[in-house]
Write an enzyme that holds these catalytic residues in place. Structure first.
Site, PDB file in Angstrom:
ATOM      1  N   HIS A  12       0.834  -1.216   0.000  1.00  0.00           N
ATOM      2  CA  HIS A  12       0.000   0.000   0.000  1.00  0.00           C
ATOM      3  C   HIS A  12       0.868   1.267   0.000  1.00  0.00           C
ATOM      4  O   HIS A  12       0.542   2.247   0.658  1.00  0.00           O
ATOM      5  CB  HIS A  12      -1.010  -0.027   1.168  1.00  0.00           C
ATOM      6  CG  HIS A  12      -0.398  -0.136   2.531  1.00  0.00           C
ATOM      7  ND1 HIS A  12      -0.950  -0.900   3.539  1.00  0.00           N
ATOM      8  CD2 HIS A  12       0.700   0.427   3.079  1.00  0.00           C
ATOM      9  CE1 HIS A  12      -0.218  -0.793   4.631  1.00  0.00           C
ATOM     10  NE2 HIS A  12       0.794   0.017   4.374  1.00  0.00           N
ATOM     11  N   HIS A  59      -1.089   4.776   9.804  1.00  0.00           N
ATOM     12  CA  HIS A  59       0.268   5.336   9.897  1.00  0.00           C
ATOM     13  C   HIS A  59       0.217   6.645  10.684  1.00  0.00           C
ATOM     14  O   HIS A  59       0.515   7.715  10.152  1.00  0.00           O
ATOM     15  CB  HIS A  59       0.847   5.559   8.503  1.00  0.00           C
ATOM     16  CG  HIS A  59       0.873   4.325   7.644  1.00  0.00           C
ATOM     17  ND1 HIS A  59      -0.254   3.800   7.050  1.00  0.00           N
ATOM     18  CD2 HIS A  59       1.890   3.506   7.301  1.00  0.00           C
ATOM     19  CE1 HIS A  59       0.071   2.717   6.364  1.00  0.00           C
ATOM     20  NE2 HIS A  59       1.358   2.500   6.506  1.00  0.00           N
ATOM     21  N   HIS A 193      10.755  -3.774   3.281  1.00  0.00           N
ATOM     22  CA  HIS A 193      11.173  -2.372   3.168  1.00  0.00           C
ATOM     23  C   HIS A 193      11.626  -1.837   4.512  1.00  0.00           C
ATOM     24  O   HIS A 193      11.213  -2.317   5.562  1.00  0.00           O
ATOM     25  CB  HIS A 193      10.104  -1.482   2.535  1.00  0.00           C
ATOM     26  CG  HIS A 193       8.794  -1.333   3.270  1.00  0.00           C
ATOM     27  ND1 HIS A 193       7.975  -2.390   3.616  1.00  0.00           N
ATOM     28  CD2 HIS A 193       8.134  -0.224   3.685  1.00  0.00           C
ATOM     29  CE1 HIS A 193       6.876  -1.923   4.189  1.00  0.00           C
ATOM     30  NE2 HIS A 193       6.954  -0.623   4.261  1.00  0.00           N
ATOM     31  N   GLU A 240       4.926  -5.515   8.347  1.00  0.00           N
ATOM     32  CA  GLU A 240       3.568  -5.323   7.803  1.00  0.00           C
ATOM     33  C   GLU A 240       3.033  -6.608   7.173  1.00  0.00           C
ATOM     34  O   GLU A 240       1.816  -6.786   7.041  1.00  0.00           O
ATOM     35  CB  GLU A 240       3.563  -4.198   6.751  1.00  0.00           C
ATOM     36  CG  GLU A 240       3.751  -2.816   7.343  1.00  0.00           C
ATOM     37  CD  GLU A 240       3.553  -1.709   6.315  1.00  0.00           C
ATOM     38  OE1 GLU A 240       3.518  -0.547   6.740  1.00  0.00           O
ATOM     39  OE2 GLU A 240       3.443  -1.979   5.101  1.00  0.00           O
TER      40      GLU A 240
HETATM   41 FE   LIG Z   1       2.315   0.810   5.588  1.00  0.00          FE
END
Ligand SMILES: [Fe+2]
Length: 280
Positions: A12, A59, A193, A240
């Site tokens: 996302h 977030h 990431h 995530e």
């Molecule tokens: Fe995220």
């Protein structure tokens, strides 16, 4: 009876949303990313859901570091796109499904999976970017959406095993809802990431590809991955990926992989996407 017929996973990445909103999807950098979603866009349009249960993480948009629920279910009638610092994304208001969400909340809590009930919440790129990737830029989203926010921001996030089992509880909950509804479950976030520190920009393609290849046939193997292994192998934000295991747990033991897509890079992450359906 409501039933979950398919699942979808996708990164996302916020830059994907910006590329859509700013009309850059045909640019050479972005075109390969969006092409990777064409199959699923078509498939979902042919077999549309009434409701998507969308697993994502906030977030620091709806929840600040002052309050971090592990699992938070959106039970409101609607959810506004969050202002993440440069104004809300120009996307439709997300229409919830309060009745089904309240039913899921009751069923999973009685099934001993405690979650937080959220009656007002703005939704950020974690939820709206996947909707844009699959549904494009319609005036209204074509289905109802139940947001399920998971803490993967501050340690300790839930384990992969907890997420897999929670997905199974969600499936039991949906299937005990009396109204005929076609439900999809989406797991978002990932893949490898890292946004900060000396390893910022880390992308681990072997780890990502193994995850993509394994989540269909052997989610139990992925449920054994511990937090530290995610950190080492997939970077500080790779955790995530536990949200994909909620999606996987909500599907049958045997699934078909209808579409698989992996692309590096999009912004500073790898993009991974799967479309799965229940093998009857
Ligand atoms: Fe995220």
């Amino acid at each position: 009876m409501a039933r979950i017929y398919a699942g979808l996973t996708t990164s996302h990445v916020p830059a994907i949303g910006a590329a859509i909103d700013l009309g850059k999807t045909e640019q050479p950098y972005w075109r390969p990313v969006f092409e990777g979603y064409e199959f699923s866009k078509h498939w979902v349009s042919q077999q549309p859901p009434d409701v998507v249960t969308l697993v994502y993480n906030d977030h620091a948009s709806a929840f600040s570091l002052e309050m971090i629920p592990t699992f938070a279910l959106g039970c409101a009638e609607q959810f506004m796109p969050a202002d993440e610092g440069w104004g809300p994304r120009p996307v439709p208001v997300v229409q919830g499904h309060s009745e089904l969400a309240a039913h899921i909340a009751q069923a999973v809590i009685l099934d001993e999976f405690d979650l937080t009930i959220v009656n007002k919440m703005d939704v950020d790129h974690g939820l709206t970017v996947p909707l844009s990737l699959v549904f494009g830029q319609p005036p209204q989203w074509p289905c109802r959406v139940i947001p399920l926010a998971v803490n993967v921001v501050q340690y300790p996030p839930p384990t992969g095993r907890r997420c897999l089992n929670f997905g199974r509880a969600i499936a039991r909950a949906v299937e005990s809802y009396p109204e005929d509804l076609r439900v999809m479950i989406w797991g978002t976030g990932g893949m490898s990431h890292q946004l900060q520190g000396q390893r910022a920009g880390l992308i681990n393609q072997p780890f990502d590809n193994h995850f993509l290849d394994t989540i269909g046939p052997d989610p139990e193997a992925l449920a054994r991955i511990q937090h530290l292994e995610y950190l080492r192998e997939a970077g500080s934000e790779g955790i995530e990926l536990v949200m994909w295991l909620i999606m996987r747990g909500a599907l049958h033991e045997r699934v078909r992989v209808l579409h698989r897509f992996y692309h590096v890079p999009a912004s500073n992450t790898a993009v991974g996407h799967l479309l799965l359906d229940n093998q009857v």
